[in-house]
Design an enzyme around this catalytic site. Sequence first.
Site, short mmCIF file in Angstrom:
data_model
loop_
_atom_site.label_atom_id
_atom_site.label_comp_id
_atom_site.label_asym_id
_atom_site.label_seq_id
_atom_site.Cartn_x
_atom_site.Cartn_y
_atom_site.Cartn_z
N LYS A 1 5.44 -4.08 -5.34
CA LYS A 1 6.90 -4.04 -5.40
C LYS A 1 7.53 -4.26 -4.04
O LYS A 1 8.54 -4.94 -3.91
CB LYS A 1 7.33 -2.69 -5.96
CG LYS A 1 8.83 -2.52 -6.12
CD LYS A 1 9.35 -3.34 -7.26
CE LYS A 1 10.85 -3.24 -7.41
NZ LYS A 1 11.38 -4.39 -8.17
N CYS B 1 0.84 -1.19 0.00
CA CYS B 1 0.00 0.00 0.00
C CYS B 1 0.88 1.25 0.00
O CYS B 1 1.91 1.30 0.66
CB CYS B 1 -0.95 0.08 1.18
SG CYS B 1 -2.04 -1.33 1.33
N TRP C 1 -2.85 -2.63 -1.70
CA TRP C 1 -2.57 -4.04 -2.00
C TRP C 1 -3.39 -4.82 -0.98
O TRP C 1 -3.16 -4.73 0.23
CB TRP C 1 -1.08 -4.34 -1.84
CG TRP C 1 -0.73 -5.75 -2.22
CD1 TRP C 1 -0.52 -6.23 -3.47
CD2 TRP C 1 -0.57 -6.86 -1.35
NE1 TRP C 1 -0.24 -7.57 -3.43
CE2 TRP C 1 -0.26 -7.98 -2.14
CE3 TRP C 1 -0.65 -7.03 0.04
CZ2 TRP C 1 -0.04 -9.26 -1.61
CZ3 TRP C 1 -0.43 -8.28 0.58
CH2 TRP C 1 -0.13 -9.39 -0.25
N ASN D 1 -1.73 1.37 6.07
CA ASN D 1 -0.86 0.39 5.41
C ASN D 1 -0.38 -0.56 6.49
O ASN D 1 0.02 -0.13 7.57
CB ASN D 1 0.33 1.12 4.78
CG ASN D 1 1.41 0.17 4.29
OD1 ASN D 1 1.12 -0.97 3.93
ND2 ASN D 1 2.64 0.64 4.27
N GLY D 2 -0.43 -1.86 6.24
CA GLY D 2 0.02 -2.84 7.24
C GLY D 2 -1.07 -3.83 7.55
O GLY D 2 -2.04 -3.97 6.79
N HIS E 1 13.90 -37.94 -10.14
CA HIS E 1 13.32 -38.32 -8.85
C HIS E 1 11.84 -37.96 -8.77
O HIS E 1 11.27 -37.94 -7.68
CB HIS E 1 14.10 -37.67 -7.70
CG HIS E 1 15.52 -38.15 -7.61
ND1 HIS E 1 15.86 -39.40 -7.14
CD2 HIS E 1 16.69 -37.57 -7.98
CE1 HIS E 1 17.17 -39.56 -7.20
NE2 HIS E 1 17.70 -38.45 -7.71
N GLU F 1 5.16 -14.72 -12.52
CA GLU F 1 4.64 -13.43 -12.09
C GLU F 1 4.25 -12.52 -13.24
O GLU F 1 3.35 -11.70 -13.11
CB GLU F 1 5.59 -12.72 -11.12
CG GLU F 1 6.90 -12.25 -11.70
CD GLU F 1 7.75 -11.50 -10.67
OE1 GLU F 1 8.97 -11.51 -10.82
OE2 GLU F 1 7.21 -10.89 -9.73
N LYS G 1 10.02 -15.39 -12.74
CA LYS G 1 9.73 -14.30 -13.68
C LYS G 1 8.55 -14.68 -14.57
O LYS G 1 7.66 -13.87 -14.81
CB LYS G 1 10.95 -13.99 -14.58
CG LYS G 1 12.14 -13.35 -13.92
CD LYS G 1 11.99 -11.87 -13.65
CE LYS G 1 11.51 -11.57 -12.26
NZ LYS G 1 12.42 -11.67 -11.16
N ARG H 1 3.51 0.10 -5.03
CA ARG H 1 3.33 -0.56 -3.74
C ARG H 1 2.03 -1.34 -3.66
O ARG H 1 1.79 -2.07 -2.68
CB ARG H 1 3.37 0.47 -2.60
CG ARG H 1 4.67 1.23 -2.53
CD ARG H 1 4.64 2.24 -1.43
NE ARG H 1 4.66 1.60 -0.13
CZ ARG H 1 5.76 1.35 0.57
NH1 ARG H 1 6.93 1.67 0.10
NH2 ARG H 1 5.68 0.76 1.74
N GLU I 1 14.74 -18.55 -10.57
CA GLU I 1 14.48 -17.15 -10.89
C GLU I 1 13.75 -17.02 -12.23
O GLU I 1 12.81 -16.23 -12.38
CB GLU I 1 15.81 -16.36 -10.89
CG GLU I 1 15.74 -14.94 -11.42
CD GLU I 1 14.85 -14.00 -10.63
OE1 GLU I 1 14.29 -14.41 -9.60
OE2 GLU I 1 14.68 -12.85 -11.07
O1 M6R Z 1 12.78 -5.69 -1.92
P1 M6R Z 1 13.21 -7.09 -1.74
O2 M6R Z 1 14.42 -7.45 -2.53
O3 M6R Z 1 13.40 -7.46 -0.28
O4 M6R Z 1 12.02 -7.99 -2.29
C1 M6R Z 1 12.03 -9.38 -2.11
C2 M6R Z 1 11.03 -10.02 -3.04
O5 M6R Z 1 9.73 -9.61 -2.75
C3 M6R Z 1 11.36 -9.69 -4.51
O6 M6R Z 1 12.66 -10.09 -4.81
C4 M6R Z 1 10.37 -10.37 -5.47
O7 M6R Z 1 10.47 -11.76 -5.39
C5 M6R Z 1 10.68 -9.90 -6.89
N1 M6R Z 1 10.26 -8.53 -7.07
C6 M6R Z 1 10.07 -10.77 -7.92
O8 M6R Z 1 10.48 -10.38 -9.19
#
Ligand code: M6R
Length: 631
Positions: free
Chosen positions: A626, A2, A84, A110-111, A523, A507, A504, A36, A500
Site C-alpha cells: 500500500k 515493510c 515487501w 524497512n528501506g 498512431h 494490479e 486497476k 505495507r 486509472e
Molecule cells: O500513497 P500514494 O498516493 O502516494 O501512493 C501512490 C501510488 O503508489 C498509488 O496511488 C498506487 O498507484 C495505487 N495504490 C494503485 O491503486
Amino acid sequence: MCGIVGYAGTAGSVETGLPSRAVRVVLEGLRRLEYRGYDSAGLAVLAGKRVHVRKKAGRLANLSALVETEPLPAAAVGIGHTRWATHGAPTDANAHPHLADDDRLAVIHNGIIENYAPLRNRLAMGGHEFLSETDSEVAAALLADNYRSLVGNRTGGDTLAAAMRRTCAELEGSFTILAVHADHPGLIVAARRDSPLVVGLGDGENFLGSDVSGFVDFTRRAVELGQDQVVSLTADDVTITDFRGVPVAGRDFAVDWEAAAATKDGHASFMAKEIHEQPEAVRRTLGGRLGADGAVSLGDLGVTDEVLAGIRKIVIVACGTASYAGQIAKYAIERWCRIPVEVDLAHEFRYRSPLVDGRTLVVAISQSGETMDTLMAVRYAREQGAPVLAICNTVGATIPRESDGVLYTHAGPEVAVASTKAFLTQVTAGLLLALHLAQLRGTGDPTEISAAARELAGMPAKIQTVLAGEARIEALAASMTDATAVLFIGRHVGHPVAMEGALKLKELAYIHAEGFASGELKHGPIALIEAGQAVIVIVPSLTGSPVLHAKMMSTIQEIKARGGRVIALADEGDAATGGWADTVLTIPASAPLLAPLLTAVPLQLFAAALAGAKGLDIDQPRNLAKSVTVE
Ligand code: M6R
C-alpha cells in the site's frame, strides 16, 4: 514498504497455552500493518537471555500458524516484520528478523541500504557468514560488528544504542531498523532515516510501529520520531537521541482512532467497502469548503493567497493513481485559471532538472503521505525555493509535514492496496484547488466556474447512482474471466481515467491492460485490435463536449470495423453510443471536468469484480504494497 512493530513490556506467562503479550501485540500489529507488504513475516522475542525467532515466507497467516505449532516462550520484548521484498526473493531465509553476533542479536529493517554491496564484502571478509540475499542482513552484521567493538571498550546500557548510532553513520539509503540483543533483556533500540517510525506510549509498556496502526489497539498516545534519530525503548522508558547521541525531544500526538481503525464493515473486501464509501468520502473532501453560492474557501492552506496570486506555473508531482488525479487537475487548472500546469511522475521529476522557482507552485498528491518518490520530489522542490502544497489523506504524514501547506482529502482510512476513494477525493481536492485559484485570480468564465462549483456539491449523489449499477458490471466482469488483454481509451479527462482503469485491472486481475488517449489509436495501438479484443471506451459527454463526442464515435467505428468488442461508458441519454457499442454502461450526465468522479467508479467495480471472479486476493494483490516507501 515493510511493516515494523516493537513491544517492550512485561513477560507475563504462557501457562494458559496462549502466546505471551509480546507475541500477541506483535502479531496484532503485523496484522494491521500487513498492507505495507506481505511477502513474508517474522518476529523475534527476548527470553531466558536468548533471542527466539519465528519467520515464514508468504502471508502473515503462515507465521501465525508457525507460532501455534512452535510456541514461543513468555517474553517481555518482541519485534516483528512484514516484508515487501526488495533484495532477495520472498523466502524463509530472506524473511526478517536477521540474526548476527552468534544469534544473540536480531534485526528487522524497512528501506533500502544502498551501499550494502561494499559493506557485505567487507563484513564477509571479516568472517560474517551471510544466510540471506538481503541488504537488511548487512545492517544486522554491521550492527553486531560495531556492538562487539564497543563492548570491548565500555559497559552500560547504552552500548546497543551507541552501536546503532555508529552503524547508521555508515549506512547509505533509507532505513528504519529495530534491534534486540540477548545482553539487554527488556530493551529495543531503533533508528530511522527517510523511513517512518512512531513510538506508542502505554502504561508499563511501550510500542513501536511503522505507523500508529501498529499499536492502535493498545494505546492512543504516540511520539513521532524525527529524521536521523535513535530511540531506546523499555517497558517504562523512551529515550531519543540524534545520530550523534545528543538527546532530543519527540513530538507527542494523540492517535486518531478513526484514521487507524479500519474494518470491512460487512463487505467482502476492504476495496468493496472503500468503493461504496466514495459518496461520503467526496462529501468529506468538500465539507465546509464549498459555499451554497459556489464560493470556495480552503481555510488555512499554509500557502498564502498572496503566494497563490503570484504563481506563474504549477507542477504536480505524484505516482500511480495519484498522478492520474493530478492529470485531471491539470485540465481544470489550465481551463479555469489559465496557469500552465505540468504533471510529473515524482520519481522522474528531480532527475530531469525541472525549471521550478519561487513562483512555481508544486502540488504533491499522495494518499499515504509517505510515498518516498513523492517525498523526494517535495524536498527537491523546496530546495529550489518553490512553495509546496500537499494534497494528502493521512493527517500528519511526512509529505504534508515537509510541505509548506496541505489540503487534506479526509477520505478516511484506505486499507485496500488498490486506491479507490483516495482517487476520487484527490480529484475532488484538485477541482477545489482549481476553483479556488480561479476565484482568487479572477480567471476563467465566471458562469462556467460557479456552475461547476455548484455541480461539484451534487457529485456524491451522482456517485451513489453509479454504484447502484454494480450488479450489471459484476455480470460483465464474470463474462470476461478469460480475457488476456483489455484496452482502455478516453479523450480529455477521460484519458487519465482510462489509465486509472487499466491500472486497476492490471494490479487486481493480473490482466494486461493499457490505457491511452483515443486519438493515439490510429498512431499505432490499433494494430492490437482483432476479433473480440475488448476495448473499454470512456465516451466524452454528448452535451458538454459534442466535438470530442463525435470524434469518439468515429473511433468506436474504427474499433468495430476490426472486430473489436466495445464496452462504452456514456452519459444517460447518449443514444449515439448505444447505436455502436456492444455494451453501454451509463453514468449521470455532468460537466466534462467533473465526469472523472463518475467514470472512474464502474472501472473500479469492474476490476474488483473480475479479480473476485478469478478468485484473486482483492485487497492484497501480488507483489504490491500500500505504501511505497522505497525509491
Ligand atoms: O500513497 P500514494 O498516493 O502516494 O501512493 C501512490 C501510488 O503508489 C498509488 O496511488 C498506487 O498507484 C495505487 N495504490 C494503485 O491503486
